[in-house]
Each structure stands twice: as structure tokens, then as C-alpha cells.
Scaffold this active site. Structure first.
Site, PDB file in Angstrom:
ATOM      1  N   LYS A   8       0.853  -1.210   0.000  1.00  0.00           N
ATOM      2  CA  LYS A   8       0.000   0.000   0.000  1.00  0.00           C
ATOM      3  C   LYS A   8       0.877   1.244   0.000  1.00  0.00           C
ATOM      4  O   LYS A   8       2.043   1.204   0.424  1.00  0.00           O
ATOM      5  CB  LYS A   8      -0.949   0.028   1.199  1.00  0.00           C
ATOM      6  CG  LYS A   8      -0.282   0.072   2.586  1.00  0.00           C
ATOM      7  CD  LYS A   8       0.066   1.460   3.101  1.00  0.00           C
ATOM      8  CE  LYS A   8       0.742   1.428   4.459  1.00  0.00           C
ATOM      9  NZ  LYS A   8       1.660   2.509   4.747  1.00  0.00           N
ATOM     10  N   VAL A  96      11.584  -4.019   2.593  1.00  0.00           N
ATOM     11  CA  VAL A  96      11.320  -4.296   4.008  1.00  0.00           C
ATOM     12  C   VAL A  96      11.484  -3.014   4.840  1.00  0.00           C
ATOM     13  O   VAL A  96      12.355  -2.192   4.547  1.00  0.00           O
ATOM     14  CB  VAL A  96      12.295  -5.391   4.523  1.00  0.00           C
ATOM     15  CG1 VAL A  96      12.061  -5.686   6.004  1.00  0.00           C
ATOM     16  CG2 VAL A  96      12.141  -6.653   3.702  1.00  0.00           C
ATOM     17  N   GLY A  99       7.519   1.348   5.006  1.00  0.00           N
ATOM     18  CA  GLY A  99       6.286   2.147   5.047  1.00  0.00           C
ATOM     19  C   GLY A  99       5.288   1.722   3.999  1.00  0.00           C
ATOM     20  O   GLY A  99       4.389   2.461   3.614  1.00  0.00           O
ATOM     21  N   ALA A 101       3.689  -1.440   4.262  1.00  0.00           N
ATOM     22  CA  ALA A 101       2.875  -2.489   4.891  1.00  0.00           C
ATOM     23  C   ALA A 101       3.241  -3.894   4.414  1.00  0.00           C
ATOM     24  O   ALA A 101       2.385  -4.765   4.290  1.00  0.00           O
ATOM     25  CB  ALA A 101       1.378  -2.226   4.686  1.00  0.00           C
ATOM     26  N   GLY A 102       4.530  -4.109   4.166  1.00  0.00           N
ATOM     27  CA  GLY A 102       4.987  -5.415   3.659  1.00  0.00           C
ATOM     28  C   GLY A 102       4.610  -6.581   4.572  1.00  0.00           C
ATOM     29  O   GLY A 102       4.066  -7.590   4.117  1.00  0.00           O
ATOM     30  N   GLY A 103       4.896  -6.444   5.849  1.00  0.00           N
ATOM     31  CA  GLY A 103       4.573  -7.516   6.782  1.00  0.00           C
ATOM     32  C   GLY A 103       3.067  -7.672   6.964  1.00  0.00           C
ATOM     33  O   GLY A 103       2.543  -8.783   7.016  1.00  0.00           O
ATOM     34  N   SER A 104       2.362  -6.539   7.023  1.00  0.00           N
ATOM     35  CA  SER A 104       0.909  -6.573   7.229  1.00  0.00           C
ATOM     36  C   SER A 104       0.205  -7.253   6.058  1.00  0.00           C
ATOM     37  O   SER A 104      -0.766  -7.992   6.244  1.00  0.00           O
ATOM     38  CB  SER A 104       0.357  -5.155   7.374  1.00  0.00           C
ATOM     39  OG  SER A 104       0.971  -4.514   8.453  1.00  0.00           O
ATOM     40  N   THR A 105       0.675  -7.005   4.854  1.00  0.00           N
ATOM     41  CA  THR A 105       0.002  -7.601   3.700  1.00  0.00           C
ATOM     42  C   THR A 105       0.271  -9.099   3.612  1.00  0.00           C
ATOM     43  O   THR A 105      -0.596  -9.874   3.196  1.00  0.00           O
ATOM     44  CB  THR A 105       0.356  -6.849   2.390  1.00  0.00           C
ATOM     45  OG1 THR A 105      -0.592  -7.206   1.384  1.00  0.00           O
ATOM     46  CG2 THR A 105       1.758  -7.144   1.904  1.00  0.00           C
ATOM     47  N   ASP A 137      -2.503  -2.118   9.968  1.00  0.00           N
ATOM     48  CA  ASP A 137      -2.675  -2.029   8.511  1.00  0.00           C
ATOM     49  C   ASP A 137      -3.260  -3.308   7.904  1.00  0.00           C
ATOM     50  O   ASP A 137      -3.555  -3.344   6.708  1.00  0.00           O
ATOM     51  CB  ASP A 137      -1.327  -1.759   7.826  1.00  0.00           C
ATOM     52  CG  ASP A 137      -0.767  -0.385   8.146  1.00  0.00           C
ATOM     53  OD1 ASP A 137      -1.537   0.476   8.625  1.00  0.00           O
ATOM     54  OD2 ASP A 137       0.440  -0.169   7.919  1.00  0.00           O
TER      55      ASP A 137
HETATM   56  P1  ATP Z   1       4.107  -0.502   7.858  1.00  0.00           P
HETATM   57  O1  ATP Z   1       4.007   0.251   6.571  1.00  0.00           O
HETATM   58  O2  ATP Z   1       2.905  -1.374   8.140  1.00  0.00           O
HETATM   59  O3  ATP Z   1       4.541   0.342   9.022  1.00  0.00           O
HETATM   60  P2  ATP Z   1       6.650  -1.420   6.950  1.00  0.00           P
HETATM   61  O4  ATP Z   1       6.404  -1.599   5.474  1.00  0.00           O
HETATM   62  O5  ATP Z   1       7.303  -0.156   7.370  1.00  0.00           O
HETATM   63  O6  ATP Z   1       5.272  -1.594   7.677  1.00  0.00           O
HETATM   64  P3  ATP Z   1       7.529  -4.134   7.178  1.00  0.00           P
HETATM   65  O7  ATP Z   1       8.171  -4.400   5.859  1.00  0.00           O
HETATM   66  O8  ATP Z   1       6.176  -4.646   7.421  1.00  0.00           O
HETATM   67  O9  ATP Z   1       7.557  -2.555   7.468  1.00  0.00           O
HETATM   68  O10 ATP Z   1       8.558  -4.666   8.283  1.00  0.00           O
HETATM   69  C1  ATP Z   1       8.646  -4.140   9.570  1.00  0.00           C
HETATM   70  C2  ATP Z   1       9.326  -5.146  10.487  1.00  0.00           C
HETATM   71  O11 ATP Z   1       8.484  -6.289  10.626  1.00  0.00           O
HETATM   72  C3  ATP Z   1      10.661  -5.642   9.980  1.00  0.00           C
HETATM   73  O12 ATP Z   1      11.618  -5.302  10.934  1.00  0.00           O
HETATM   74  C4  ATP Z   1      10.545  -7.144   9.871  1.00  0.00           C
HETATM   75  O13 ATP Z   1      11.624  -7.805  10.487  1.00  0.00           O
HETATM   76  C5  ATP Z   1       9.250  -7.496  10.591  1.00  0.00           C
HETATM   77  N1  ATP Z   1       8.432  -8.503   9.852  1.00  0.00           N
HETATM   78  C6  ATP Z   1       7.703  -9.480  10.395  1.00  0.00           C
HETATM   79  N2  ATP Z   1       7.072 -10.200   9.463  1.00  0.00           N
HETATM   80  C7  ATP Z   1       7.384  -9.662   8.273  1.00  0.00           C
HETATM   81  C8  ATP Z   1       7.043  -9.976   6.931  1.00  0.00           C
HETATM   82  N3  ATP Z   1       6.238 -11.004   6.625  1.00  0.00           N
HETATM   83  N4  ATP Z   1       7.525  -9.186   5.961  1.00  0.00           N
HETATM   84  C9  ATP Z   1       8.322  -8.119   6.269  1.00  0.00           C
HETATM   85  N5  ATP Z   1       8.706  -7.805   7.513  1.00  0.00           N
HETATM   86  C10 ATP Z   1       8.245  -8.556   8.522  1.00  0.00           C
END
Ligand code: ATP
Length: 289
Positions: A8, A96, A99, A101-105, A137
């Protein structure tokens, strides 16, 4: 089973006051984009309580630390499923800690996969209720499209829109700690956070009218004021995109450091993406979907 898990971007993100539970309220517009991971799941003979998560990307936690693991654990508890054995694999493409939402998705995709594999027949609404316990998210990642997101991000209002944005998303440098960025916002804005800094109404109307130029004009993100001054790569990506031919606007997504640029043609987007990749950014072209 293997399904895409889409990233997202935030077309609008106004951080509001801190709540008694420590979270901040937000007023945001999130939009799904075609940049995605792939999450696969396999159900094995249901003996014990077994959830495994693997990912080729060494930065991603493999066990209980993965949001996919947490989502699966919540899913089995929610449906009082006592015996289960499921293995997940994540093919990572979303930058990773960016911002996006990689983990959330990935967690949202895990809920969809489990709902199929275990025949639980939950509605999207019910999956959102489970997902909200995993991360703010996750509900949006289940719904997709374009939504106003309120509360801590889990309250959604779907926006009808035929928007087709040609985008470049680029992440350079270190990830941003979201809690640390919120802390800097508190220090900078204090009690004034309850005011609106942008105009959500103007941004919503631009999205609903699928008016790209009006969207670029109404875009806003509170995190820019605390992240860009201390994150050289994010600041450079934003100004580089803004100065490029065909770019109508560029902004930080979420707490960053990913920056997205909106382009009025695919060729310009591809040229900027290639330039930023050559400079060491994780850069992708994609579309809003
Ligand atoms: P958001 O936009 O929701 O704040 P983000 O995109 O900034 O998230 P993510 O990529 O979701 O950040 O990763 C944040 C942390 O979550 C990382 O430090 C990672 O180690 C952890 N994590 C746990 N599961 C996952 C996953 N499936 N994919 C990516 N990171 C993950």
C-alpha cells in the site's frame, strides 16, 4: 495455494492526537498498488500445533517474529481449531521496513489462505477483526482498493474510484523505526496534533474523481516533516522524482523511508526507476489497483 500480497501507499496521512492506549489516531487514505509479495501455504496432517514460516530474504524473521506466524496463531485461536499443521513461504519483493505495509500484507494473505485451506468461510469483515489484532494495517490489506483509514488505521471506509496511477516506489538507506518517528512527531507538534494539517476532504474528492493532478496537489504526510530532514536517501528520492519529466508529485509513504512518485506516463516512470536503481535504491514501477 499461492496468492499475491499487495503493498500500500498513503496518498494522505495526517497523524492526529495520541490515544490513552499509546497509539495515535490517524486520518489517512491508503491505496493498494500492484507491487507485491507472494505468499504460499500448505496444509499438512493436522497433528499438534505447528506453524512454520520461511522466506529466502534473510532480513525477514522466520518463526514467531513473522507477522504471518502471528496471523495464523490468531486465526486458529479465533476459530478454536486445536490441531493444525501449516507451512508458509514468502517470496519477498516489497522493500522491508519501508512504510509499504509489507509484513501486514503478508499477514492478510495468510488469513485469506487459511480461510480457504481450513474451510472456515469467514467474511472479509471477520478476517479484518482477526487482522486488526495482528497489526493496524492488516484490515486495509484485506480490503484493498482505496480507503479512508481512521482510528489507528483499522477503521476503513471504502472509496469508489477508477484511479489508475503510474507510480515509482523507491527505498534507499536504512529502514525507519515507526515508533521513533511517532516520538519525533510528538516532540515537534505536541498538543497541536488534534488539528488537521492537510485537507482530507480535498484528497478524498480528488481520489473519488480519479483526478491525478488534484491528488498530487492534496497529498499530505505528517511524517515528512520528521523523516526527510534526517533521512538523506528519502529526501533525495523525493526531490529527484519531483524534478523529473512527467512527475506530477512525490511523497513519503507511511513513516517511510519509501517515496512514491506519480507520473503522467509509463515511459517517464520507467526512466526514473532505472536512474534510482542505478543509484542503489530498491526501485519499482507499479500501478494503483
Ligand atoms: P508498515 O508500513 O505497516 O509500518 P513497513 O512496510 O514499514 O510496515 P515491514 O516491511 O512490514 O515494514 O517490516 C517491519 C518489520 O516487521 C521488519 O523489521 C521485519 O523484520 C518485521 N516482519 C515481520 N514479518 C514480516 C514480513 N512477513 N515481511 C516483512 N517484515 C516482517
Amino acid at each position: 495455494m499461492r496468492i499475491p500480497a499487495y503493498a500500500k501507499i498513503n496518498l494522505y496521512l495526517d497523524v492526529m492526537e495520541k490515544r490513552p492506549d499509546g497509539f495515535h489516531n490517524i486520518k489517512s487514505i491508503m491505496h493498494r498498488v500492484s507491487l507485491c509479495d507472494y505468499v504460499s501455504a500448505e496444509r499438512h496432517a493436522d497433528e499438534g500445533k505447528i506453524i512454520t514460516v520461511s522466506c529466502m530474504d534473510a532480513r525477514i524473521p522466520s518463526g514467531e517474529g513473522n507477522l504471518v506466524w502471528k496471523a495464523a496463531d490468531r486465526f486458529f485461536k479465533h476459530f478454536s481449531i486445536e490441531n493444525y499443521s501449516v507451512s508458509f513461504d514468502i517470496e519477498k519483493h516489497i522493500p522491508v521496513s519501508g512504510g509499504l505495509a509489507g509484513g501486514s500484507t503478508d499477514a492478510a494473505a495468510a488469513l485469506v489462505l487459511l480461510n480457504e485451506l481450513y474451510g472456515t468461510g469467514a467474511s472479509t469483515y471477520e478476517l479484518c477483526e482477526i487482522g486488526a489484532l495482528v497489526g493496524s494495517d492488516v484490515p486495509f490489506c484485506l480490503v484493498g482498493g482505496s480507503c479512508i483509514t481512521l482510528g489507528r488505521g483499522e477503521e476503513l471506509e471504502y472509496l469508489p474510484s477508477a484511479l489508475k496511477l503510474d507510480l515509482v516506489i523507491a527505498k534507499g538507506g536504512d529502514g525507519v523505526s515507526t515508533p521513533a518517528a511517532y516520538k519525533r512527531i510528538d516532540e515537534m507538534y505536541g498538543d497541536t496534533l488534534s488539528q488537521d494539517f492537510g485537507s482530507l476532504e480535498r484528497a478524498v474528492s480528488a481520489v473519488c474523481n480519479s483526478d491525478t493532478v488534484a491528488i498530487a496537489d492534496a497529498m499530505y504526510n505528517t511524517f515528512e516533516s520528521v523523516v526527510l530532514p534526517v533521512h538523506a536517501e528519502a529526501a533525495f528520492a523525493k526531490s529527484y522524482m519531483e524534478d523529473a519529466d512527467g512527475c506530477v508529485g512525490a511523497m513519503l509513504s507511511g513513516s517511510g523511508p519509501s517515496v512514491f512518485g506519480i507520473f503522467n506516463n509509463k515511459e517517464s516512470a520507467e526512466a526514473v526507476c532505472a536512474d534510482l536503481s542505478a543509484k542503489g535504491y530498491e526501485a519499482h514501477t507499479c500501478e494503483s489497483i
